[in-house]
Design a protein around this motif. Structure first.
Motif, mmCIF file in Angstrom:
data_model
loop_
_atom_site.group_PDB
_atom_site.id
_atom_site.type_symbol
_atom_site.label_atom_id
_atom_site.label_comp_id
_atom_site.label_asym_id
_atom_site.label_seq_id
_atom_site.Cartn_x
_atom_site.Cartn_y
_atom_site.Cartn_z
ATOM 1 N N GLU A 47 0.824 -1.202 0.000
ATOM 2 C CA GLU A 47 0.000 0.000 0.000
ATOM 3 C C GLU A 47 0.863 1.260 0.000
ATOM 4 O OE1 GLU A 47 -2.752 -0.199 3.210
ATOM 5 O OE2 GLU A 47 -3.632 -2.101 2.571
ATOM 6 N N HIS A 56 0.897 4.308 -2.852
ATOM 7 C CA HIS A 56 0.637 5.704 -2.507
ATOM 8 C C HIS A 56 1.909 6.546 -2.460
ATOM 9 C CE1 HIS A 56 -2.986 3.592 -0.939
ATOM 10 N NE2 HIS A 56 -3.586 4.670 -1.402
ATOM 11 N N ASP A 101 4.545 6.518 -0.560
ATOM 12 C CA ASP A 101 4.808 6.973 0.801
ATOM 13 C C ASP A 101 6.224 7.575 0.879
ATOM 14 O OD1 ASP A 101 5.337 7.251 3.540
ATOM 15 O OD2 ASP A 101 4.099 5.517 4.054
#
Length: 333
Positions: free
Chosen positions: A249, A253, A255
């Motif tokens: 994830e 995204h 990060d």
């Protein structure tokens, strides 16, 4: 004199360079078991089990004594060739219950390996570069599978499994240290091999995904997650753990925490690292694997619910049938 377990079981006198490998699997198993249990008494029966398992010879105790005598001569021979050794050390001591190998903790390659990895673990957060070097030195001590070439009874088999786990953990720490020092471009190929050799060890997938992402290869990093998930489901019947799912994830995204760690910088301006572009990966394509996983999880939950309902229904039918038989039996009585 050093007793070596990280590969073929052997003895080496580091002063003279003399290296002795016991002849025969049982001699190596006996030496390996005594080294593993160094400083502790090992009973005659346990050593018999270690060497012969469920099929010991009729004269097992005599056969064991013969192997011990040969091993004593072997160790004495190593010492007698050392120009600095004047008083022979009684390595194997006979006790009322068995045998004990008198050995200092630093006299095995396994102990050296453990010392180096412990020190690397201690300094890894503050000095990953030095930690990586210590781990490289520790892993260079391995010459092959632990306790290779011996008859692996319970003592040797248990220690071999423990040492192999420590080796894999050291590999994980070393590549973590390399990532912390910005060496992601150097290690992707090695990590691909490790995920192939250890297909259900999630940490290697984790490290490979981070390395690929930092090389600008987001799509490949996501495909590594899918490969890991397929292997885990097929081999173990489980989904990836929360750490690997969380990394997937984070990659989706972008990060900021995944940004490459700053390694040593040369003098002068440093050009920005080129980032590979993945033209075939659109935003929808990136989200697709996550959506597919969520859908798979929903379908699995539904199947489990259906199976539970079927089992409950079957249980109720069996209960009712049993009650009817009991009632009918009571009526006949």
């Amino acid at each position: 004199m050093e007793f070596r377990l990280l590969g073929l079981v052997e003895v080496q006198d580091e002063r003279t360079g003399l290296r002795i490998v016991p002849t025969g699997a049982k001699q190596r198993a006996l030496l390996g078991a005594l080294v593993v249990k160094a400083g502790h008494n090992v009973s005659v029966q346990r050593l018999i089990d270690e060497l012969w398992g469920e099929h010991p010879p009729a004269n097992a105790e005599n056969a064991l004594q013969l192997h011990v005598a040969r091993l004593r001569r072997l160790l004495s021979g190593v010492e007698s060739r050392s120009v600095e050794q004047h008083v022979q050390h009684p390595w194997i001591v006979t006790t009322s219950r068995g045998y004990t190998l008198q050995l200092a903790p630093v006299e095995t390659d396994a102990a050296r390996f453990q010392h180096l990895t412990d020190e690397a673990r201690r300094i890894l957060p503050g000095d990953p570069e030095q930690a990586g070097e210590l781990l490289r030195r520790a892993l260079s001590l391995w010459r092959g599978p632990a306790l290779e070439g011996s008859v692996l009874g319970d003592i040797c088999a248990g220690k071999a499994a423990q040492l192999e786990e420590h080796r894999l953990t050291a590999l994980e720490m070393m590549y973590d240290a390399y990532l912390r020092t910005g060496r992601h471009g150097e290690i992707t190929g090695e990590l691909v091999e490790l995920t192939t050799d250890h297909p259900v060890r999630e940490r290697f997938y984790d490290l490979l995904m981070v390395a690929l992402y930092r090389c600008g290869r987001q799509a490949e990093a996501l495909r590594v997650y899918e490969r890991a998930r397929n292997r885990l489901v097929r081999e173990l019947g489980v989904e990836p753990g929360p750490a690997l799912r969380g990394l997937m994830e984070a990659i989706l995204h972008h990060d900021p925490a995944l940004a490459a760690a700053a390694g040593p910088r040369p003098a002068g301006p440093v050009p920005a690292e080129p980032v590979a572009v993945e033209p075939d990966l659109t935003a929808d394509d990136a989200v697709l694997p996550l959506c597919e996983e969520i859908a798979r999880l929903h379908r699995r939950i539904e199947r489990l619910q259906q199976e539970q309902n079927q089992l409950l229904s079957r249980f109720n039918e069996l209960t009712a049938s049993t009650a009817q038989r009991v009632t009918a039996g009571a009526g006949l009585a």
